[in-house]
Design a protein around this motif. Structure first.
Motif, mmCIF file in Angstrom:
data_model
loop_
_atom_site.group_PDB
_atom_site.id
_atom_site.type_symbol
_atom_site.label_atom_id
_atom_site.label_comp_id
_atom_site.label_asym_id
_atom_site.label_seq_id
_atom_site.Cartn_x
_atom_site.Cartn_y
_atom_site.Cartn_z
ATOM 1 N N ARG A 62 0.863 -1.122 0.105
ATOM 2 C CA ARG A 62 0.070 0.058 -0.082
ATOM 3 C C ARG A 62 0.981 1.357 -0.017
ATOM 4 N NH1 ARG A 62 -3.705 -0.945 3.883
ATOM 5 N NH2 ARG A 62 -5.210 -1.313 2.452
ATOM 6 N N ILE A 63 0.682 2.001 -1.104
ATOM 7 C CA ILE A 63 1.694 3.432 -1.182
ATOM 8 C C ILE A 63 0.886 4.555 -1.030
ATOM 9 C CG2 ILE A 63 3.163 4.483 -2.957
ATOM 10 C CD1 ILE A 63 3.778 1.807 -3.869
ATOM 11 N N LEU A 64 1.131 5.468 -0.252
ATOM 12 C CA LEU A 64 0.425 6.564 0.343
ATOM 13 C C LEU A 64 0.969 7.939 -0.603
ATOM 14 C CD1 LEU A 64 -2.162 7.747 1.780
ATOM 15 C CD2 LEU A 64 -0.425 8.319 3.866
ATOM 16 N N LEU A 65 0.106 8.459 -1.388
ATOM 17 C CA LEU A 65 0.450 9.790 -1.953
ATOM 18 C C LEU A 65 -0.002 10.901 -1.139
ATOM 19 C CD1 LEU A 65 0.049 9.014 -5.622
ATOM 20 C CD2 LEU A 65 2.290 8.504 -4.414
ATOM 21 N N ALA A 66 0.852 11.753 -0.652
ATOM 22 C CA ALA A 66 0.135 12.749 0.449
ATOM 23 C C ALA A 66 0.408 14.109 0.037
ATOM 24 C CB ALA A 66 0.591 12.601 1.936
ATOM 25 N N GLY A 67 -0.694 14.958 0.151
ATOM 26 C CA GLY A 67 -0.400 16.481 -0.295
ATOM 27 C C GLY A 67 -1.696 17.246 0.561
ATOM 28 N N HIS A 68 -1.574 18.470 0.357
ATOM 29 C CA HIS A 68 -2.719 19.251 0.704
ATOM 30 C C HIS A 68 -3.257 20.503 -0.129
ATOM 31 C CE1 HIS A 68 0.164 22.858 1.766
ATOM 32 N NE2 HIS A 68 0.907 21.936 1.791
ATOM 33 N N LEU A 69 -4.289 20.696 0.187
ATOM 34 C CA LEU A 69 -5.107 21.631 -0.761
ATOM 35 C C LEU A 69 -5.174 22.936 -0.104
ATOM 36 C CD1 LEU A 69 -8.193 19.444 -1.731
ATOM 37 C CD2 LEU A 69 -6.192 19.841 -3.096
ATOM 38 N N ASP A 70 -4.817 23.132 1.219
ATOM 39 C CA ASP A 70 -4.896 24.657 1.616
ATOM 40 C C ASP A 70 -3.602 25.351 1.419
ATOM 41 O OD1 ASP A 70 -3.576 22.833 3.389
ATOM 42 O OD2 ASP A 70 -3.675 24.195 5.039
ATOM 43 N N THR A 71 -3.714 26.824 1.449
ATOM 44 C CA THR A 71 -2.641 27.815 1.175
ATOM 45 C C THR A 71 -2.737 28.622 2.414
ATOM 46 O OG1 THR A 71 -3.764 29.411 0.124
ATOM 47 C CG2 THR A 71 -3.361 27.675 -1.317
ATOM 48 N N VAL A 72 -1.517 29.548 2.492
ATOM 49 C CA VAL A 72 -1.637 30.532 3.596
ATOM 50 C C VAL A 72 -2.314 31.940 3.438
ATOM 51 C CG1 VAL A 72 0.477 29.173 4.124
ATOM 52 C CG2 VAL A 72 0.636 31.300 2.732
ATOM 53 N N GLU A 100 -2.228 -1.087 -3.396
ATOM 54 C CA GLU A 100 -3.150 -0.278 -3.337
ATOM 55 C C GLU A 100 -2.456 1.176 -3.464
ATOM 56 O OE1 GLU A 100 -7.509 0.812 -1.409
ATOM 57 O OE2 GLU A 100 -5.974 0.863 -0.135
ATOM 58 N N LEU A 101 -2.656 2.112 -4.530
ATOM 59 C CA LEU A 101 -2.599 3.563 -4.270
ATOM 60 C C LEU A 101 -3.306 4.125 -3.658
ATOM 61 C CD1 LEU A 101 -0.861 4.473 -7.886
ATOM 62 C CD2 LEU A 101 0.301 4.592 -5.650
ATOM 63 N N VAL A 102 -3.043 5.180 -2.607
ATOM 64 C CA VAL A 102 -3.870 6.142 -1.980
ATOM 65 C C VAL A 102 -3.468 7.576 -2.116
ATOM 66 C CG1 VAL A 102 -4.983 6.360 0.312
ATOM 67 C CG2 VAL A 102 -4.502 4.131 -0.352
ATOM 68 N N LEU A 103 -4.221 8.347 -2.415
ATOM 69 C CA LEU A 103 -4.161 9.661 -2.525
ATOM 70 C C LEU A 103 -4.971 10.397 -1.581
ATOM 71 C CD1 LEU A 103 -2.890 12.178 -4.054
ATOM 72 C CD2 LEU A 103 -4.704 12.262 -5.443
ATOM 73 N N VAL A 104 -4.191 11.193 -0.663
ATOM 74 C CA VAL A 104 -4.655 11.776 0.395
ATOM 75 C C VAL A 104 -4.330 13.423 0.241
ATOM 76 C CG1 VAL A 104 -2.751 11.549 2.071
ATOM 77 C CG2 VAL A 104 -5.166 11.894 2.875
ATOM 78 N N CYS A 105 -5.585 13.987 0.315
ATOM 79 C CA CYS A 105 -5.435 15.628 0.144
ATOM 80 C C CYS A 105 -6.042 16.355 1.390
ATOM 81 C CB CYS A 105 -6.010 16.101 -1.081
ATOM 82 S SG CYS A 105 -5.261 15.254 -2.339
ATOM 83 N N THR A 106 -5.517 17.044 2.154
ATOM 84 C CA THR A 106 -6.019 17.632 3.326
ATOM 85 C C THR A 106 -6.193 19.020 3.271
ATOM 86 O OG1 THR A 106 -3.665 17.902 4.384
ATOM 87 C CG2 THR A 106 -4.856 15.852 4.929
ATOM 88 N N PRO A 107 -6.902 19.313 3.975
ATOM 89 C CA PRO A 107 -7.339 20.878 3.907
ATOM 90 C C PRO A 107 -6.895 21.740 5.037
ATOM 91 C CG PRO A 107 -9.223 20.036 5.305
ATOM 92 C CD PRO A 107 -7.892 18.772 5.062
ATOM 93 N N ASP A 108 -5.812 21.315 5.626
ATOM 94 C CA ASP A 108 -5.443 22.090 7.074
ATOM 95 C C ASP A 108 -3.955 21.898 7.240
ATOM 96 O OD1 ASP A 108 -5.611 19.268 7.586
ATOM 97 O OD2 ASP A 108 -6.566 19.744 9.562
ATOM 98 N N GLU A 109 -3.044 21.542 6.351
ATOM 99 C CA GLU A 109 -1.541 21.013 6.351
ATOM 100 C C GLU A 109 -1.091 22.402 6.924
ATOM 101 O OE1 GLU A 109 2.529 20.951 5.666
ATOM 102 O OE2 GLU A 109 0.945 22.280 4.615
ATOM 103 N N GLU A 110 -1.481 23.770 6.558
ATOM 104 C CA GLU A 110 -0.517 24.896 6.889
ATOM 105 C C GLU A 110 -1.016 25.398 8.193
ATOM 106 O OE1 GLU A 110 1.621 25.998 5.100
ATOM 107 O OE2 GLU A 110 1.031 25.353 2.981
ATOM 108 N N ILE A 111 -2.015 24.589 9.014
ATOM 109 C CA ILE A 111 -2.142 25.084 10.329
ATOM 110 C C ILE A 111 -1.791 24.075 11.312
ATOM 111 C CG2 ILE A 111 -3.666 27.031 9.966
ATOM 112 C CD1 ILE A 111 -6.039 25.234 10.242
ATOM 113 N N GLY A 112 -1.019 23.126 10.921
ATOM 114 C CA GLY A 112 -0.643 21.860 11.931
ATOM 115 C C GLY A 112 -1.619 20.555 11.541
ATOM 116 N N SER A 113 -2.231 20.571 10.459
ATOM 117 C CA SER A 113 -3.296 19.489 10.285
ATOM 118 C C SER A 113 -4.013 19.077 11.469
ATOM 119 C CB SER A 113 -2.392 18.025 9.773
ATOM 120 O OG SER A 113 -1.827 18.157 8.545
ATOM 121 N N THR A 114 -4.513 20.246 12.228
ATOM 122 C CA THR A 114 -5.189 20.225 13.472
ATOM 123 C C THR A 114 -6.628 19.044 13.461
ATOM 124 O OG1 THR A 114 -6.218 22.084 13.181
ATOM 125 C CG2 THR A 114 -4.153 22.140 14.211
ATOM 126 N N GLY A 115 -7.160 19.223 12.239
ATOM 127 C CA GLY A 115 -8.233 18.225 12.079
ATOM 128 C C GLY A 115 -7.875 17.060 11.277
#
Length: 398
Positions: free
Chosen positions: A90-100, A150-165
């Motif tokens: 299982r390979i995870l591709l991790a990015g984020h959608l939020d900006t500063v 399995e390829l898993v792409l995860v895109c978070t909305p809060d990385e720039e604030i420490g991924s608090t959620g």
């Protein structure tokens, strides 16, 4: 009896990545054209909708999970795209959608291309990286390379604030993954990222006693004076441990010059390369906050979004070697470095995944009006990522 699966040809990777270049440009323009700063939920869901559409077109199943900060304030949705393969890993591709950037930035500073570079809010950090991850999935599909489990792409909305959620979900995904390939863009010299400092956001509250500054100052306990002395003491921690930095970045206290201030608030940034020094510095900061810098003033420390250091371990070293091997076939020199900024890579490493970061295209000037992405790097870096996924997928076959 196992079946030998030969590596994909470098020329095929580059050709398939080249076929994705025009869609990449169009998608990047659309994502950058939407304000999606941390906490801008409508914009974050709009860009997640776009990425969801493209994931579905790429043959991925998609899940969305709303997340909120510890106070319950909505932060947007985590998007998870999945594609099954023929293998086991299982390979995870991790990015984020939020900006500063604040609302209105996309209109004030729209996406543009000049001199081979793309500009705009989030073009490098991390919308360009997210799209490179998606393009790599499409490259492997086009070449019928599905040696992963399995390829898993995860895109978070809060990385720039420490991924608090997003932290609980990231820890789950990291614990399930064999390898996490993180899509922050490569350093401006092309380096991948193999280690990151740990960070703690510290909030110090100092409570004293108010008094008239002219008539009876002796009845007061000056919280501002305590904050000033504590600032000097905290600054003195710099250099005590190699690579540890402590920065008092914000201090507020008092309203009027004729009142002894009874309250002060400080925001402090702690960073360290190694877990032992990180914990030692945090212990010393707790001691200093609890020490009465001014009689009658007491301190309280709150630690927000603590993120442990991500240190290069043997599994990470192996990933850098595999990336260099793939890069050599593509004619791309691959080197790696450590950086003082933390990211979701830290959390994924803490969860147990082998991690390598900086696998997006080359970019720079993140968090600034001049943020840029090198468009000439998109094809080779997408090919590098796709080739690395394929290489990692075959690592347990034989």
């Amino acid at each position: 009896m196992s079946v030998e699966v030969v590596p994909v040809e470098s020329a095929d990777l580059l050709a398939a990545a080249g076929d994705r270049l025009a869609p990449y440009h169009e998608r990047l323009s659309r994502l950058v054209g939407v304000d999606s700063g941390s906490g801008q939920v409508d914009g974050l869901r709009q860009v997640a909708d776009l990425v969801q559409t493209w994931c579905l077109e790429a043959g991925m199943s998609v899940e969305r999970e709303p997340v909120a900060d510890p106070s319950g304030t909505p932060l947007g949705d985590v998007l998870i795209g999945r594609r099954r393969g023929r293998g086991r890993r299982r390979i995870l591709l991790a990015g984020h959608l939020d900006t500063v950037f604040p609302p209105g930035t996309a209109a004030a500073r729209p996406f543009r291309v000049q001199g081979g570079r793309a500009y705009g809010p989030g073009v490098s950090d991390d919308k360009g990286g997210v799209l490179a991850g998606l393009a790599a999935v499409e490259v492997l599909a086009a070449l019928d390379r599905a040696e992963y489990g399995e390829l898993v792409l995860v895109c978070t909305p809060d990385e720039e604030i420490g991924s608090t959620g997003s932290r609980p979900l990231l820890r789950t995904l990291g614990g399930e993954a064999d390898v996490a390939l993180c899509l922050e863009c490569a350093r401006d010299n092309g380096d991948l990222v193999s280690a990151r400092k740990g960070v703690a956001d510290l909030e110090v509250t100092l409570r004293g006693r108010a008094a008239h500054a002219g008539i009876e100052p002796e009845r007061g306990a000056n919280a501002l004076l305590a904050a000033a002395r504590l600032t000097v003491a905290l600054d003195g921690l710099n250099g005590r441990w190699p690579g540890v930095t402590v920065n008092v970045g914000h201090l507020t206290s008092g309203d009027r010059p004729n009142v002894v201030p009874d309250r002060a608030r400080m925001l402090v940034d702690l960073r360290a390369w190694h877990a032992r020094e990180y914990e030692a510095a945090l212990t010393e900061i707790r001691r200093l906050v609890g020490e009465p810098m001014v009689p009658g003033v007491r301190g309280e420390l709150a630690v927000h979004a603590p993120t442990p250091p991500w240190e290069l371990d043997p599994a990470g070293q192996r990933l850098t070697e595999l990336a260099a091997k793939v890069g050599a076939g593509l004619g791309i020199p691959v080197s790696h470095t450590a950086t003082g900024g933390c990211a979701d890579a830290n959390l994924l490493a803490e969860a147990g995944a082998a991690v390598l970061d900086g696998l997006g295209p080359v970019g720079g000037a993140d968090h600034s009006p001049s943020e840029w992405l090198d468009l000439d790097s998109v094809v080779p870096r997408t090919a590098l990522l796709a080739g690395l996924i394929d290489e990692v997928s075959r690592a347990d076959r034989g």
